[in-house]
Design a protein around this motif. Structure first.
Motif, PDB file in Angstrom:
ATOM      1  N   GLN A 163       0.830  -1.191   0.000  1.00 44.90           N
ATOM      2  CA  GLN A 163       0.000   0.000   0.000  1.00 44.90           C
ATOM      3  C   GLN A 163       0.871   1.250   0.000  1.00 44.90           C
ATOM      4  O   GLN A 163       2.069   1.204   0.269  1.00 44.90           O
ATOM      5  CB  GLN A 163      -0.914   0.014   1.223  1.00 44.90           C
ATOM      6  CG  GLN A 163      -1.965  -1.072   1.229  1.00 44.90           C
ATOM      7  CD  GLN A 163      -3.146  -0.687   2.083  1.00 44.90           C
ATOM      8  OE1 GLN A 163      -3.859   0.264   1.791  1.00 44.90           O
ATOM      9  NE2 GLN A 163      -3.361  -1.431   3.153  1.00 44.90           N
TER      10      GLN A 163
ATOM     11  N   GLY B 146       0.681   5.658   1.233  1.00 45.33           N
ATOM     12  CA  GLY B 146       0.192   6.443   2.365  1.00 45.33           C
ATOM     13  C   GLY B 146       0.724   5.945   3.685  1.00 45.33           C
ATOM     14  O   GLY B 146       1.878   5.503   3.786  1.00 45.33           O
TER      15      GLY B 146
ATOM     16  N   ASP C 272       0.430   5.774  -8.381  1.00 46.38           N
ATOM     17  CA  ASP C 272      -0.020   7.031  -7.772  1.00 46.38           C
ATOM     18  C   ASP C 272      -0.278   6.852  -6.272  1.00 46.38           C
ATOM     19  O   ASP C 272      -0.930   7.684  -5.644  1.00 46.38           O
ATOM     20  CB  ASP C 272      -1.277   7.558  -8.468  1.00 46.38           C
ATOM     21  CG  ASP C 272      -2.496   6.637  -8.285  1.00 46.38           C
ATOM     22  OD1 ASP C 272      -2.346   5.529  -7.700  1.00 46.38           O
ATOM     23  OD2 ASP C 272      -3.592   7.017  -8.734  1.00 46.38           O
TER      24      ASP C 272
ATOM     25  N   ARG D 268      -2.066   4.386  -4.929  1.00 50.07           N
ATOM     26  CA  ARG D 268      -3.293   3.629  -4.681  1.00 50.07           C
ATOM     27  C   ARG D 268      -3.184   2.231  -5.270  1.00 50.07           C
ATOM     28  O   ARG D 268      -2.518   2.009  -6.271  1.00 50.07           O
ATOM     29  CB  ARG D 268      -4.495   4.343  -5.295  1.00 50.07           C
ATOM     30  CG  ARG D 268      -4.761   5.728  -4.745  1.00 50.07           C
ATOM     31  CD  ARG D 268      -5.950   6.373  -5.438  1.00 50.07           C
ATOM     32  NE  ARG D 268      -5.735   6.477  -6.883  1.00 50.07           N
ATOM     33  CZ  ARG D 268      -6.715   6.369  -7.796  1.00 50.07           C
ATOM     34  NH1 ARG D 268      -7.960   6.136  -7.415  1.00 50.07           N
ATOM     35  NH2 ARG D 268      -6.435   6.487  -9.077  1.00 50.07           N
TER      36      ARG D 268
ATOM     37  N   GLN E  17      -8.624   1.778  -4.569  1.00 48.02           N
ATOM     38  CA  GLN E  17      -8.622   2.727  -3.474  1.00 48.02           C
ATOM     39  C   GLN E  17      -8.914   4.146  -3.960  1.00 48.02           C
ATOM     40  O   GLN E  17      -8.550   4.523  -5.075  1.00 48.02           O
ATOM     41  CB  GLN E  17      -7.267   2.705  -2.759  1.00 48.02           C
ATOM     42  CG  GLN E  17      -7.030   1.474  -1.913  1.00 48.02           C
ATOM     43  CD  GLN E  17      -5.679   1.496  -1.237  1.00 48.02           C
ATOM     44  OE1 GLN E  17      -4.673   1.736  -1.892  1.00 48.02           O
ATOM     45  NE2 GLN E  17      -5.638   1.223   0.064  1.00 48.02           N
ATOM     46  N   THR E  18      -9.530   4.924  -3.085  1.00 47.93           N
ATOM     47  CA  THR E  18      -9.821   6.323  -3.406  1.00 47.93           C
ATOM     48  C   THR E  18      -8.652   7.240  -3.064  1.00 47.93           C
ATOM     49  O   THR E  18      -8.591   8.367  -3.555  1.00 47.93           O
ATOM     50  CB  THR E  18     -11.066   6.797  -2.644  1.00 47.93           C
ATOM     51  OG1 THR E  18     -10.843   6.635  -1.237  1.00 47.93           O
ATOM     52  CG2 THR E  18     -12.293   5.971  -3.048  1.00 47.93           C
ATOM     53  N   SER E  19      -7.723   6.770  -2.235  1.00 47.28           N
ATOM     54  CA  SER E  19      -6.539   7.543  -1.864  1.00 47.28           C
ATOM     55  C   SER E  19      -5.468   6.565  -1.405  1.00 47.28           C
ATOM     56  O   SER E  19      -5.776   5.413  -1.058  1.00 47.28           O
ATOM     57  CB  SER E  19      -6.861   8.540  -0.750  1.00 47.28           C
ATOM     58  OG  SER E  19      -7.279   7.860   0.420  1.00 47.28           O
ATOM     59  N   PRO E  20      -4.191   6.962  -1.391  1.00 50.14           N
ATOM     60  CA  PRO E  20      -3.132   6.051  -0.948  1.00 50.14           C
ATOM     61  C   PRO E  20      -3.369   5.561   0.474  1.00 50.14           C
ATOM     62  O   PRO E  20      -3.495   6.358   1.414  1.00 50.14           O
ATOM     63  CB  PRO E  20      -1.868   6.911  -1.049  1.00 50.14           C
ATOM     64  CG  PRO E  20      -2.178   7.904  -2.122  1.00 50.14           C
ATOM     65  CD  PRO E  20      -3.622   8.225  -1.936  1.00 50.14           C
TER      66      PRO E  20
ATOM     67  N   GLY F 273      -6.017   4.349   1.597  1.00 48.48           N
ATOM     68  CA  GLY F 273      -7.341   4.764   2.039  1.00 48.48           C
ATOM     69  C   GLY F 273      -8.426   3.733   1.800  1.00 48.48           C
ATOM     70  O   GLY F 273      -8.166   2.537   1.676  1.00 48.48           O
ATOM     71  N   SER F 274      -9.656   4.218   1.714  1.00 49.67           N
ATOM     72  CA  SER F 274     -10.823   3.360   1.535  1.00 49.67           C
ATOM     73  C   SER F 274     -10.928   2.889   0.085  1.00 49.67           C
ATOM     74  O   SER F 274     -10.182   3.330  -0.793  1.00 49.67           O
ATOM     75  CB  SER F 274     -12.089   4.099   1.951  1.00 49.67           C
ATOM     76  OG  SER F 274     -12.247   5.278   1.174  1.00 49.67           O
ATOM     77  N   TRP F 275     -11.906   1.983  -0.139  1.00 52.81           N
ATOM     78  CA  TRP F 275     -12.109   1.373  -1.445  1.00 52.81           C
ATOM     79  C   TRP F 275     -13.465   1.786  -2.007  1.00 52.81           C
ATOM     80  O   TRP F 275     -14.419   1.995  -1.258  1.00 52.81           O
ATOM     81  CB  TRP F 275     -12.010  -0.151  -1.324  1.00 52.81           C
ATOM     82  CG  TRP F 275     -10.650  -0.615  -0.917  1.00 52.81           C
ATOM     83  CD1 TRP F 275     -10.095  -0.587   0.334  1.00 52.81           C
ATOM     84  CD2 TRP F 275      -9.646  -1.164  -1.774  1.00 52.81           C
ATOM     85  NE1 TRP F 275      -8.824  -1.082   0.319  1.00 52.81           N
ATOM     86  CE2 TRP F 275      -8.514  -1.451  -0.957  1.00 52.81           C
ATOM     87  CE3 TRP F 275      -9.585  -1.452  -3.133  1.00 52.81           C
ATOM     88  CZ2 TRP F 275      -7.339  -2.009  -1.478  1.00 52.81           C
ATOM     89  CZ3 TRP F 275      -8.418  -2.016  -3.648  1.00 52.81           C
ATOM     90  CH2 TRP F 275      -7.322  -2.283  -2.821  1.00 52.81           C
TER      91      TRP F 275
ATOM     92  N   GLY G  38      -2.827   5.856 -12.266  1.00 56.29           N
ATOM     93  CA  GLY G  38      -4.207   5.984 -11.827  1.00 56.29           C
ATOM     94  C   GLY G  38      -5.185   6.313 -12.926  1.00 56.29           C
ATOM     95  O   GLY G  38      -6.354   6.621 -12.652  1.00 56.29           O
TER      96      GLY G  38
END
Length: 328
Positions: A127, A129, A178, A180, A197-200, A202-204, A252
């Motif tokens: 992952q 982030g 990117d 994610r 994922q919506t952010s590194p 983060g959520s899916w 991305g």
């Protein structure tokens, strides 16, 4: 489908293998490749430098793994250290990780690592982030479940079933260049589903409908993050053993259409990984049991032709020059 009456050429002098998994290393090394022999013993080779030469094969019973191995998954933990998981013949999960980036390995933990249920298949990815790695498993009831590392190299979350996922048979994931991840799932009807994922770290967004991107039906899938100007790339093996692929044109971003991989024989197993130099390497086991490989010539760029290096005899032993069959 493997034949045993003719010699086969094996990339890097590999033993005769039925399954493979690859992962990019950190530190001063490149990638690492693991292979399972027909007796289900684990072997491995690693790239001594990023994009460079490969070590001799180590094994069987790589790093003290005495169990019969039936599936493998590996991922960086977002701290430079690789973690590896294997399933044994009782569908029990074991794991081992490096002590430093590109360094030595610790001790195996298992069976039933981190309270894992019995599984048929596993897949893993690094992952971005604030998190570390993520591991997915297909349970003996074909349920997709997952756990993730809360911090790089840190503790793991409880196992959770993946919401709205179909009953499935194979799973893979990769970064999109990117930060994610994108997840790929093959259901029992050989249809490909995805999630991302919506952010590194983060959520899916939630798992998407079957036959993503007009994918052909396939029974095996692998994926890897590209470097340079592109994002991820995914490969699949179709019902008639063709190798197909599509890739993200930008990190991305949008995906290309599916294409057959040119000049490829029928294949039964695939694995891919970055080489710690921005370039991806891909391996395949052909229907006659040969291990072949191809790699990018630049980050996100073109690919070499398929490479084989050492010929082995019908018993899986390397053939020296004075044992090779005459050929034109």
């Amino acid at each position: 489908m493997t034949t045993t009456d003719t010699p086969r050429k094996m990339w890097a002098g590999a033993p005769s293998l039925i399954q493979i998994e690859a992962c990019q290393q950190g530190g001063k090394r490149g990638a690492q490749l693991w292979g399972v022999q027909q007796n289900y013993k684990l072997n491995s080779t690693f790239q001594v430098t990023p994009g460079g030469n490969w070590s001799e094969w180590i094994g069987p019973n790589w790093n003290g793994m005495n169990q019969q191995v039936f599936d493998i998954a590996g991922a960086l933990q977002n701290n430079g250290n690789v973690q590896l998981w294997v399933l044994d013949n009782r569908q029990q999960l074991y794991s081992i990780s490096q002590n430093s980036p590109g360094g030595n390995w610790g001790q195996w933990s298992g069976p039933n690592w981190s309270g894992a249920p019995r599984m048929n298949a596993i897949g893993a990815a690094q992952q971005g982030g604030p998190r570390g790695a993520q591991l997915w498993g297909v349970t003996e009831n074909q349920i997709l479940t997952s756990t993730y590392q809360i911090t790089p190299g840190g503790n793991w979350s409880p196992w959770q079933d993946w919401q709205k996922a179909p009953r499935c048979k194979d799973v893979a994931a990769s970064g999109q260049n990117d930060g994610r991840l994108q997840l790929f799932v093959i259901d029992l009807e050989l249809q490909l589903w995805i999630d991302w994922q919506t952010s590194p770290g983060g959520s899916w967004v939630g798992i998407q409908q079957p036959n993503w991107n007009n994918a052909p039906k396939m029974w095996n899938v692998c994926a890897a993050q590209q470097g340079g100007p592109r994002g991820g790339q995914v490969w699949g093996i179709t019902r008639d053993y063709k190798l197909v692929t599509c890739y993200q044109g930008s990190p991305g971003g949008n995906w290309s259409g599916w294409q057959d991989w040119a000049n490829t024989p029928q294949v039964v197993e695939i694995a891919a990984a970055g080489q710690n130099n921005g370039c991806v390497q891909l391996w395949a086991i052909t229907s006659d049991g040969a291990l072949i490989s191809t790699k990018q010539t630049s980050p996100g760029g073109n690919w070499t032709g398929w490479e084989t290096e050492v010929e082995i005899d019908f018993q899986g032993n390397p053939m020296t020059d004075n044992r090779r069959r005459d050929r034109p």
